[in-house]
Scaffold this motif. Structure first.
Motif, PDB file in Angstrom:
ATOM      1  N   TYR A  29       0.830  -1.205   0.000  1.00 45.42           N
ATOM      2  CA  TYR A  29       0.000   0.000   0.000  1.00 45.42           C
ATOM      3  C   TYR A  29       0.870   1.264   0.000  1.00 45.42           C
ATOM      4  O   TYR A  29       1.752   1.394  -0.825  1.00 45.42           O
ATOM      5  N   HIS A  30       0.640   2.179   0.929  1.00 50.26           N
ATOM      6  CA  HIS A  30       1.378   3.440   0.964  1.00 50.26           C
ATOM      7  C   HIS A  30       1.591   3.850   2.410  1.00 50.26           C
ATOM      8  O   HIS A  30       0.840   3.456   3.301  1.00 50.26           O
ATOM      9  N   LYS A  31       2.613   4.659   2.638  1.00 42.30           N
ATOM     10  CA  LYS A  31       3.064   4.914   4.003  1.00 42.30           C
ATOM     11  C   LYS A  31       2.054   5.697   4.836  1.00 42.30           C
ATOM     12  O   LYS A  31       2.078   5.635   6.059  1.00 42.30           O
ATOM     13  N   GLU A  32       1.138   6.441   4.171  1.00 40.33           N
ATOM     14  CA  GLU A  32       0.145   7.204   4.923  1.00 40.33           C
ATOM     15  C   GLU A  32      -1.015   6.335   5.416  1.00 40.33           C
ATOM     16  O   GLU A  32      -1.790   6.763   6.269  1.00 40.33           O
ATOM     17  N   TYR A  33      -1.148   5.140   4.876  1.00 46.67           N
ATOM     18  CA  TYR A  33      -2.200   4.215   5.308  1.00 46.67           C
ATOM     19  C   TYR A  33      -1.903   3.783   6.739  1.00 46.67           C
ATOM     20  O   TYR A  33      -0.785   3.403   7.071  1.00 46.67           O
ATOM     21  N   GLY A  34      -2.917   3.825   7.601  1.00 45.49           N
ATOM     22  CA  GLY A  34      -2.700   3.584   9.027  1.00 45.49           C
ATOM     23  C   GLY A  34      -2.012   2.275   9.343  1.00 45.49           C
ATOM     24  O   GLY A  34      -1.158   2.212  10.240  1.00 45.49           O
ATOM     25  N   TRP A  35      -2.365   1.209   8.639  1.00 45.71           N
ATOM     26  CA  TRP A  35      -1.741  -0.095   8.866  1.00 45.71           C
ATOM     27  C   TRP A  35      -0.253  -0.047   8.552  1.00 45.71           C
ATOM     28  O   TRP A  35       0.583  -0.490   9.348  1.00 45.71           O
ATOM     29  N   ASP A  36       0.096   0.510   7.386  1.00 44.92           N
ATOM     30  CA  ASP A  36       1.503   0.612   7.005  1.00 44.92           C
ATOM     31  C   ASP A  36       2.273   1.496   7.981  1.00 44.92           C
ATOM     32  O   ASP A  36       3.388   1.156   8.407  1.00 44.92           O
ATOM     33  N   GLU A  37       1.696   2.623   8.312  1.00 47.82           N
ATOM     34  CA  GLU A  37       2.346   3.533   9.257  1.00 47.82           C
ATOM     35  C   GLU A  37       2.667   2.826  10.567  1.00 47.82           C
ATOM     36  O   GLU A  37       3.749   3.001  11.139  1.00 47.82           O
ATOM     37  N   VAL A 215     -19.842  -4.434  11.913  1.00 45.37           N
ATOM     38  CA  VAL A 215     -18.390  -4.501  12.030  1.00 45.37           C
ATOM     39  C   VAL A 215     -17.789  -3.961  10.737  1.00 45.37           C
ATOM     40  O   VAL A 215     -18.081  -4.469   9.649  1.00 45.37           O
ATOM     41  N   VAL A 216     -17.009  -2.908  10.864  1.00 43.86           N
ATOM     42  CA  VAL A 216     -16.338  -2.312   9.707  1.00 43.86           C
ATOM     43  C   VAL A 216     -14.969  -2.978   9.576  1.00 43.86           C
ATOM     44  O   VAL A 216     -14.111  -2.840  10.455  1.00 43.86           O
ATOM     45  N   GLY A 217     -14.789  -3.712   8.488  1.00 44.25           N
ATOM     46  CA  GLY A 217     -13.508  -4.368   8.257  1.00 44.25           C
ATOM     47  C   GLY A 217     -12.543  -3.415   7.577  1.00 44.25           C
ATOM     48  O   GLY A 217     -12.043  -2.471   8.175  1.00 44.25           O
ATOM     49  N   LEU A 218     -12.290  -3.630   6.297  1.00 38.19           N
ATOM     50  CA  LEU A 218     -11.437  -2.739   5.506  1.00 38.19           C
ATOM     51  C   LEU A 218     -12.318  -1.935   4.551  1.00 38.19           C
ATOM     52  O   LEU A 218     -13.272  -2.461   3.985  1.00 38.19           O
ATOM     53  N   LEU A 247     -20.914   0.606  15.868  1.00 40.50           N
ATOM     54  CA  LEU A 247     -19.894   0.101  14.955  1.00 40.50           C
ATOM     55  C   LEU A 247     -18.738  -0.495  15.742  1.00 40.50           C
ATOM     56  O   LEU A 247     -18.302   0.077  16.744  1.00 40.50           O
ATOM     57  N   PHE A 248     -18.231  -1.626  15.274  1.00 41.75           N
ATOM     58  CA  PHE A 248     -17.033  -2.228  15.848  1.00 41.75           C
ATOM     59  C   PHE A 248     -16.043  -2.496  14.720  1.00 41.75           C
ATOM     60  O   PHE A 248     -16.386  -2.407  13.539  1.00 41.75           O
ATOM     61  N   GLY A 249     -14.790  -2.789  15.076  1.00 39.78           N
ATOM     62  CA  GLY A 249     -13.757  -2.970  14.066  1.00 39.78           C
ATOM     63  C   GLY A 249     -12.873  -4.166  14.337  1.00 39.78           C
ATOM     64  O   GLY A 249     -12.871  -4.727  15.436  1.00 39.78           O
ATOM     65  N   PHE A 250     -12.091  -4.551  13.318  1.00 36.53           N
ATOM     66  CA  PHE A 250     -11.118  -5.639  13.423  1.00 36.53           C
ATOM     67  C   PHE A 250      -9.682  -5.116  13.469  1.00 36.53           C
ATOM     68  O   PHE A 250      -8.768  -5.865  13.789  1.00 36.53           O
ATOM     69  N   TRP A 251      -9.470  -3.836  13.096  1.00 45.57           N
ATOM     70  CA  TRP A 251      -8.126  -3.256  13.061  1.00 45.57           C
ATOM     71  C   TRP A 251      -8.079  -2.001  13.930  1.00 45.57           C
ATOM     72  O   TRP A 251      -9.050  -1.245  14.011  1.00 45.57           O
ATOM     73  N   GLY A 263     -13.304  -3.017  19.700  1.00 46.02           N
ATOM     74  CA  GLY A 263     -13.208  -4.392  19.239  1.00 46.02           C
ATOM     75  C   GLY A 263     -11.925  -5.040  19.715  1.00 46.02           C
ATOM     76  O   GLY A 263     -11.050  -4.384  20.290  1.00 46.02           O
ATOM     77  N   VAL A 264     -11.823  -6.332  19.498  1.00 47.66           N
ATOM     78  CA  VAL A 264     -10.570  -7.049  19.709  1.00 47.66           C
ATOM     79  C   VAL A 264      -9.829  -6.963  18.378  1.00 47.66           C
ATOM     80  O   VAL A 264     -10.190  -7.612  17.408  1.00 47.66           O
ATOM     81  N   VAL A 265      -8.817  -6.115  18.334  1.00 48.74           N
ATOM     82  CA  VAL A 265      -8.280  -5.671  17.047  1.00 48.74           C
ATOM     83  C   VAL A 265      -6.831  -6.101  16.831  1.00 48.74           C
ATOM     84  O   VAL A 265      -6.091  -6.384  17.769  1.00 48.74           O
ATOM     85  N   LEU A 266      -6.466  -6.108  15.559  1.00 47.90           N
ATOM     86  CA  LEU A 266      -5.083  -6.340  15.153  1.00 47.90           C
ATOM     87  C   LEU A 266      -4.321  -5.024  15.133  1.00 47.90           C
ATOM     88  O   LEU A 266      -4.874  -3.986  14.770  1.00 47.90           O
ATOM     89  N   PHE A 267      -3.054  -5.079  15.507  1.00 44.32           N
ATOM     90  CA  PHE A 267      -2.180  -3.901  15.507  1.00 44.32           C
ATOM     91  C   PHE A 267      -1.064  -4.112  14.503  1.00 44.32           C
ATOM     92  O   PHE A 267      -0.320  -5.086  14.582  1.00 44.32           O
TER      93      PHE A 267
END
Length: 323
Positions: A29-37, A215-218, A247-251, A263-267
């Motif tokens: 992806y790109h560095k500004e994307y929260g997961w990549d950051e 649940v909002v995924g991606l 709303l709940f999330g996975f990330w 949510g119980v989320v991935l970091f």
């Protein structure tokens, strides 16, 4: 004297390379994307001071799929220019597009954030490259069990929404298989959706009568009527403002005031740390192929105090307020 020299060599090998090293990270992806950051922060905090981290952004959340091959070619050209000691591949697109190009290179590869089963790809492209890494799986079962208990529901009726990108379709397939095998035991009725357009996404949010939660995924590859990618922050903000149910999330990047409630989320950071630890071991002398592929560390239960107050929710013990 010989014993002291042996101790110094063993100690140095245990903590990192004996020389300045180059590591090339190829991001899906790109560095500004929260997961990549987040995972880049984990990588940088884990790699030694003598390691230079080079990055290439394939940008596949914003570019059309027709550009993926040319992006992979550019990434391979950068690999040839940098001549790194280790390559890190971030997420599914980087692995699926770069492993065919790197398979015959004399290089150690560490992947992270992989939702697909990498063993099929590794078996298909089993050349000289040595590969290991960290898997990423949305924590569907644990998260839904905790939310169900929190809401005091005998049966939780949930809508799970994703975009239609590569990682999303892999993740929904994984969740769907878990759900089908466990739904009678879980007491959960789940509808799992992938949406390509913002209009379809909005229509689904607005037709959520009968559901307890969304649940909002991606949601990073939702397109407008002209085919342009909608700003993900806009997608999440609109969903927060218009949803009639919590709303709940996975990330982790989706949780916060004006976003999902928790949510119980991935970091991403923990994936970066684990991948960085693998890189350090390789630079200290191990081969990637001798290091086991592992699942990422279990997620953490977090919540937004502002969103829980808005919905009249009480956080379970062990959930951490991030506001």
């Amino acid at each position: 004297m010989k014993n002291w020299l042996l101790i110094i060599v063993v100690y140095a090998a245990s903590v990192g390379p004996l020389w300045a090293a180059d590591v090339l990270l190829i991001e899906s992806y790109h560095k500004e994307y929260g997961w990549d950051e987040s995972y880049i922060r984990g990588l940088e905090n884990t790699l030694g001071d003598d390691v230079t981290l080079h990055t290439f952004e394939m940008d596949t959340k914003r570019l059309p799929k027709t550009d993926y091959d040319s992006q992979a070619d550019k990434a391979f050209a950068m690999y040839q220019q940098v001549a790194p000691d280790v390559v890190v591949l971030g997420d599914d697109n980087a692995l699926s597009y770069m492993l065919p190009r790197l398979q015959n290179e004399d290089i150690d590869i560490v992947f992270l954030g992989i939702n697909a089963n990498p063993r099929r790809l590794m078996a298909k492209y089993s050349g000289k490259a040595r590969v290991t890494g960290v898997l990423e799986r949305p924590l569907f079962v644990r998260s839904m069990q905790e939310v169900k208990q929190m809401l005091g529901k005998d049966k939780l009726i949930v809508k799970i929404m994703f975009d239609a990108g590569t990682t999303s379709t892999i993740a929904t397939d994984h969740i769907g298989k878990q759900y089908q095998s466990l739904k009678n035991k879980l007491g959960i009725d789940a509808t799992i959706e992938n949406h390509e357009t913002f209009d379809a996404w909005k229509a689904s949010v607005n037709s959520s009568d009968g559901y307890d939660i969304i649940v909002v995924g991606l949601y990073q590859i939702i397109r407008d009527s002209d085919g342009n990618v909608v700003d993900p922050n806009k997608v999440l903000a609109w969903t927060n403002q218009h949803s009639a149910i919590p709303l709940f999330g996975f990330w982790d990047f989706s949780v916060g005031k004006g976003q999902t409630a928790g949510g119980v989320v991935l970091f991403g950071e923990s994936q970066g740390v684990q991948a960085g630890e693998y890189v350090n071991r390789i630079l200290a002398g191990e081969e990637a192929s001798s290091i086991s592929v592992i699942h990422g560390k279990q997620g953490r239960a977090i919540y937004s105090g502002a969103e829980f107050t808005r919905w009249g929710l009480n956080a379970p013990n062990g959930w951490r307020n991030i506001d």
